[in-house]
Write a protein that holds these residues in place. Structure first.
Motif, PDB file in Angstrom:
ATOM      1  N   PRO A   1       0.802  -1.224   0.000  1.00 29.99           N
ATOM      2  CA  PRO A   1       0.000   0.000   0.000  1.00 29.99           C
ATOM      3  C   PRO A   1       0.837   1.277   0.000  1.00 29.99           C
ATOM      4  O   PRO A   1       0.509   2.237  -0.708  1.00 29.99           O
ATOM      5  CB  PRO A   1      -0.834  -0.141   1.277  1.00 29.99           C
ATOM      6  N   LYS A   2       1.911   1.304   0.766  1.00 36.17           N
ATOM      7  CA  LYS A   2       2.748   2.509   0.819  1.00 36.17           C
ATOM      8  C   LYS A   2       3.390   2.788  -0.536  1.00 36.17           C
ATOM      9  O   LYS A   2       3.391   3.927  -1.026  1.00 36.17           O
ATOM     10  CB  LYS A   2       3.827   2.351   1.879  1.00 36.17           C
ATOM     11  N   LYS A   3       3.937   1.732  -1.170  1.00 32.94           N
ATOM     12  CA  LYS A   3       4.559   1.904  -2.486  1.00 32.94           C
ATOM     13  C   LYS A   3       3.525   2.324  -3.517  1.00 32.94           C
ATOM     14  O   LYS A   3       3.794   3.174  -4.372  1.00 32.94           O
ATOM     15  CB  LYS A   3       5.231   0.603  -2.919  1.00 32.94           C
ATOM     16  N   VAL A   4       2.343   1.715  -3.451  1.00 33.44           N
ATOM     17  CA  VAL A   4       1.285   2.027  -4.413  1.00 33.44           C
ATOM     18  C   VAL A   4       0.835   3.478  -4.272  1.00 33.44           C
ATOM     19  O   VAL A   4       0.657   4.186  -5.272  1.00 33.44           O
ATOM     20  CB  VAL A   4       0.098   1.059  -4.244  1.00 33.44           C
TER      21      VAL A   4
ATOM     22  N   HIS B   1      -5.572  -0.359 -14.292  1.00 31.99           N
ATOM     23  CA  HIS B   1      -5.201  -1.502 -15.114  1.00 31.99           C
ATOM     24  C   HIS B   1      -5.502  -2.795 -14.355  1.00 31.99           C
ATOM     25  O   HIS B   1      -5.082  -2.969 -13.218  1.00 31.99           O
ATOM     26  CB  HIS B   1      -3.713  -1.397 -15.441  1.00 31.99           C
ATOM     27  N   GLU B   2      -6.264  -3.689 -14.985  1.00 32.17           N
ATOM     28  CA  GLU B   2      -6.668  -4.962 -14.392  1.00 32.17           C
ATOM     29  C   GLU B   2      -7.445  -4.772 -13.089  1.00 32.17           C
ATOM     30  O   GLU B   2      -7.441  -5.634 -12.215  1.00 32.17           O
ATOM     31  CB  GLU B   2      -5.462  -5.878 -14.209  1.00 32.17           C
ATOM     32  N   HIS B   3      -8.106  -3.613 -12.947  1.00 29.86           N
ATOM     33  CA  HIS B   3      -9.047  -3.343 -11.852  1.00 29.86           C
ATOM     34  C   HIS B   3      -8.405  -3.422 -10.464  1.00 29.86           C
ATOM     35  O   HIS B   3      -9.071  -3.725  -9.474  1.00 29.86           O
ATOM     36  CB  HIS B   3     -10.240  -4.315 -11.921  1.00 29.86           C
ATOM     37  N   VAL B   4      -7.107  -3.108 -10.356  1.00 30.91           N
ATOM     38  CA  VAL B   4      -6.427  -3.286  -9.072  1.00 30.91           C
ATOM     39  C   VAL B   4      -6.929  -2.330  -8.000  1.00 30.91           C
ATOM     40  O   VAL B   4      -6.760  -2.603  -6.794  1.00 30.91           O
ATOM     41  CB  VAL B   4      -4.895  -3.144  -9.222  1.00 30.91           C
ATOM     42  N   HIS B   5      -7.570  -1.220  -8.383  1.00 34.42           N
ATOM     43  CA  HIS B   5      -8.045  -0.303  -7.355  1.00 34.42           C
ATOM     44  C   HIS B   5      -9.263  -0.845  -6.611  1.00 34.42           C
ATOM     45  O   HIS B   5      -9.672  -0.262  -5.602  1.00 34.42           O
ATOM     46  CB  HIS B   5      -8.358   1.077  -7.958  1.00 34.42           C
ATOM     47  N   PHE B   6      -9.838  -1.960  -7.057  1.00 32.77           N
ATOM     48  CA  PHE B   6     -10.924  -2.590  -6.309  1.00 32.77           C
ATOM     49  C   PHE B   6     -10.396  -3.337  -5.080  1.00 32.77           C
ATOM     50  O   PHE B   6     -11.173  -3.661  -4.182  1.00 32.77           O
ATOM     51  CB  PHE B   6     -11.697  -3.567  -7.200  1.00 32.77           C
ATOM     52  N   PHE B   7      -9.103  -3.658  -5.037  1.00 33.14           N
ATOM     53  CA  PHE B   7      -8.503  -4.308  -3.871  1.00 33.14           C
ATOM     54  C   PHE B   7      -8.623  -3.340  -2.690  1.00 33.14           C
ATOM     55  O   PHE B   7      -8.153  -2.207  -2.771  1.00 33.14           O
ATOM     56  CB  PHE B   7      -7.046  -4.639  -4.164  1.00 33.14           C
ATOM     57  N   PRO B   8      -9.296  -3.729  -1.579  1.00 30.88           N
ATOM     58  CA  PRO B   8      -9.663  -2.772  -0.523  1.00 30.88           C
ATOM     59  C   PRO B   8      -8.571  -1.816  -0.059  1.00 30.88           C
ATOM     60  O   PRO B   8      -8.818  -0.595   0.007  1.00 30.88           O
ATOM     61  CB  PRO B   8     -10.169  -3.681   0.605  1.00 30.88           C
ATOM     62  N   PRO B   9      -7.339  -2.273   0.252  1.00 24.18           N
ATOM     63  CA  PRO B   9      -6.322  -1.291   0.666  1.00 24.18           C
ATOM     64  C   PRO B   9      -6.005  -0.274  -0.422  1.00 24.18           C
ATOM     65  O   PRO B   9      -5.670   0.878  -0.124  1.00 24.18           O
ATOM     66  CB  PRO B   9      -5.096  -2.170   0.974  1.00 24.18           C
ATOM     67  N   PHE B  10      -6.111  -0.703  -1.683  1.00 23.19           N
ATOM     68  CA  PHE B  10      -5.795   0.201  -2.786  1.00 23.19           C
ATOM     69  C   PHE B  10      -6.962   1.134  -3.102  1.00 23.19           C
ATOM     70  O   PHE B  10      -6.753   2.253  -3.568  1.00 23.19           O
ATOM     71  CB  PHE B  10      -5.399  -0.590  -4.029  1.00 23.19           C
TER      72      PHE B  10
ATOM     73  N   ILE C   1      -6.646   4.141  -1.058  1.00 27.15           N
ATOM     74  CA  ILE C   1      -5.653   5.050  -1.630  1.00 27.15           C
ATOM     75  C   ILE C   1      -6.267   5.844  -2.783  1.00 27.15           C
ATOM     76  O   ILE C   1      -6.082   7.065  -2.882  1.00 27.15           O
ATOM     77  CB  ILE C   1      -4.426   4.260  -2.120  1.00 27.15           C
ATOM     78  N   ALA C   2      -6.992   5.154  -3.661  1.00 27.85           N
ATOM     79  CA  ALA C   2      -7.625   5.831  -4.798  1.00 27.85           C
ATOM     80  C   ALA C   2      -8.593   6.911  -4.323  1.00 27.85           C
ATOM     81  O   ALA C   2      -8.631   8.020  -4.873  1.00 27.85           O
ATOM     82  CB  ALA C   2      -8.341   4.809  -5.676  1.00 27.85           C
ATOM     83  N   LEU C   3      -9.383   6.603  -3.285  1.00 28.49           N
ATOM     84  CA  LEU C   3     -10.340   7.578  -2.766  1.00 28.49           C
ATOM     85  C   LEU C   3      -9.626   8.753  -2.096  1.00 28.49           C
ATOM     86  O   LEU C   3     -10.078   9.895  -2.184  1.00 28.49           O
ATOM     87  CB  LEU C   3     -11.289   6.898  -1.780  1.00 28.49           C
ATOM     88  N   LYS C   4      -8.508   8.460  -1.441  1.00 28.76           N
ATOM     89  CA  LYS C   4      -7.711   9.533  -0.834  1.00 28.76           C
ATOM     90  C   LYS C   4      -7.172  10.474  -1.903  1.00 28.76           C
ATOM     91  O   LYS C   4      -7.250  11.701  -1.772  1.00 28.76           O
ATOM     92  CB  LYS C   4      -6.560   8.927  -0.035  1.00 28.76           C
TER      93      LYS C   4
ATOM     94  N   ASN D   1     -15.915  -2.885  -0.104  1.00 30.86           N
ATOM     95  CA  ASN D   1     -15.479  -1.499  -0.230  1.00 30.86           C
ATOM     96  C   ASN D   1     -16.609  -0.482  -0.112  1.00 30.86           C
ATOM     97  O   ASN D   1     -16.356   0.721  -0.069  1.00 30.86           O
ATOM     98  CB  ASN D   1     -14.827  -1.287  -1.609  1.00 30.86           C
ATOM     99  N   LEU D   2     -17.841  -0.952  -0.104  1.00 31.62           N
ATOM    100  CA  LEU D   2     -18.985  -0.064  -0.288  1.00 31.62           C
ATOM    101  C   LEU D   2     -19.055   1.040   0.763  1.00 31.62           C
ATOM    102  O   LEU D   2     -19.339   2.199   0.443  1.00 31.62           O
ATOM    103  CB  LEU D   2     -20.282  -0.877  -0.288  1.00 31.62           C
ATOM    104  N   ASN D   3     -18.776   0.712   2.008  1.00 29.59           N
ATOM    105  CA  ASN D   3     -18.863   1.712   3.068  1.00 29.59           C
ATOM    106  C   ASN D   3     -17.876   2.849   2.840  1.00 29.59           C
ATOM    107  O   ASN D   3     -18.222   4.029   2.953  1.00 29.59           O
ATOM    108  CB  ASN D   3     -18.606   1.065   4.429  1.00 29.59           C
ATOM    109  N   ALA D   4     -16.639   2.502   2.493  1.00 30.55           N
ATOM    110  CA  ALA D   4     -15.620   3.529   2.236  1.00 30.55           C
ATOM    111  C   ALA D   4     -16.007   4.373   1.033  1.00 30.55           C
ATOM    112  O   ALA D   4     -15.824   5.605   1.036  1.00 30.55           O
ATOM    113  CB  ALA D   4     -14.263   2.865   2.018  1.00 30.55           C
TER     114      ALA D   4
END
Length: 234
Positions: free
Chosen positions: A102-105, A130-139, A142-145, A179-182
């Motif tokens: 997560p930190k590197k991403v 790419h390849e929907h990686v932002h759906f992974f909860p920790p990522f 980050i995307a929402l931030k 992820n829905l709540n976030a």
């Protein structure tokens, strides 16, 4: 197709992903944009993008999104997609080995957005990956931030519930649930549903059974089948 356009096209958001992954991807996407077939284009900020590509996108009216990726592993001669299983194994291996975290991403994605701003002189209109990686909860966090930090109005988060017979669609549906709540707290904007064109086996049947609300359809114009389908149906 005229009847379909009049009754449904306004509910569809056709997105050309992976702009920058190869010169052919760029040419094909820009051609479809010139035909009015594309509503959004997902740009890989560290991809292969020429000055002419930048000018052509600037002249168009499409929304220009940042298409976030991990490790910038592009394949110039991609013609076929890897299976969801192989992509999942590869992703998990990189997490376990610490190649991605997560930190590197977060640091990398911020750099990608800054690069996008340098290229286009503005913030992205939206976020996809790419390849929907932002759906992974920790990522996704980050995307929402970053969405909030850069005032980006749109983040791809549509539900794939209506096409569960594809493994990746089912996986994204489950990840979306967690992820829905976030997502709700972030107050972001997205389509109601999401589908990748390669999940669709019969386009006519798909178009006759669209879910309610807006539907984002992601395509990869450098792949011949997607290119021809977009020209024919949208």
């Amino acid at each position: 197709m005229i009847d379909f356009y009049n009754s449904h096209r306004h509910r569809l958001i056709v997105s050309a992903d992976d702009f920058g992954i190869s010169p052919q991807a760029n040419r094909n996407a820009l051609f479809l944009i010139s035909l009015g077939k594309i509503d959004r284009v997902g740009v890989m900020a560290y991809g292969k993008i020429s000055e002419e590509d930048i000018k052509a996108i600037g002249r168009s009216k499409v929304k220009t999104d940042i298409h976030l990726d991990i490790l910038h592993e592009f394949h110039d001669k991609r013609r076929k997609r890897r299976s969801a299983f192989l992509r999942g194994v590869d992703f998990l291996a990189k997490l376990i080995t610490g190649k991605i975290s997560p930190k590197k991403v977060e640091n990398d994605w911020r750099e990608q957005i800054e690069k996008f701003r340098e290229i286009f002189g503005k913030n992205p209109d939206g976020i996809s990956s790419h390849e929907h990686v932002h759906f992974f909860p920790p990522f996704l966090k980050i995307a929402l931030k970053l969405q909030n930090e850069y005032s980006i109005p749109y983040t791809r988060f549509g539900d794939s519930a209506f096409i569960h017979h594809k493994p990746i669609a089912y996986i994204l549906h489950i990840l979306r649930f967690f992820n829905l709540n976030a997502y709700v707290k972030a107050g972001t904007v997205s389509s109601g549903s999401f589908v990748s064109l390669d999940w669709v086996e019969n386009v006519d049947k798909f178009l006759d059974n669209l879910p309610e609300g807006t539907i984002e359809i992601a395509c990869h114009p450098e792949i011949a089948e997607d290119f021809e389908r977009i020209k024919q149906y949208f």
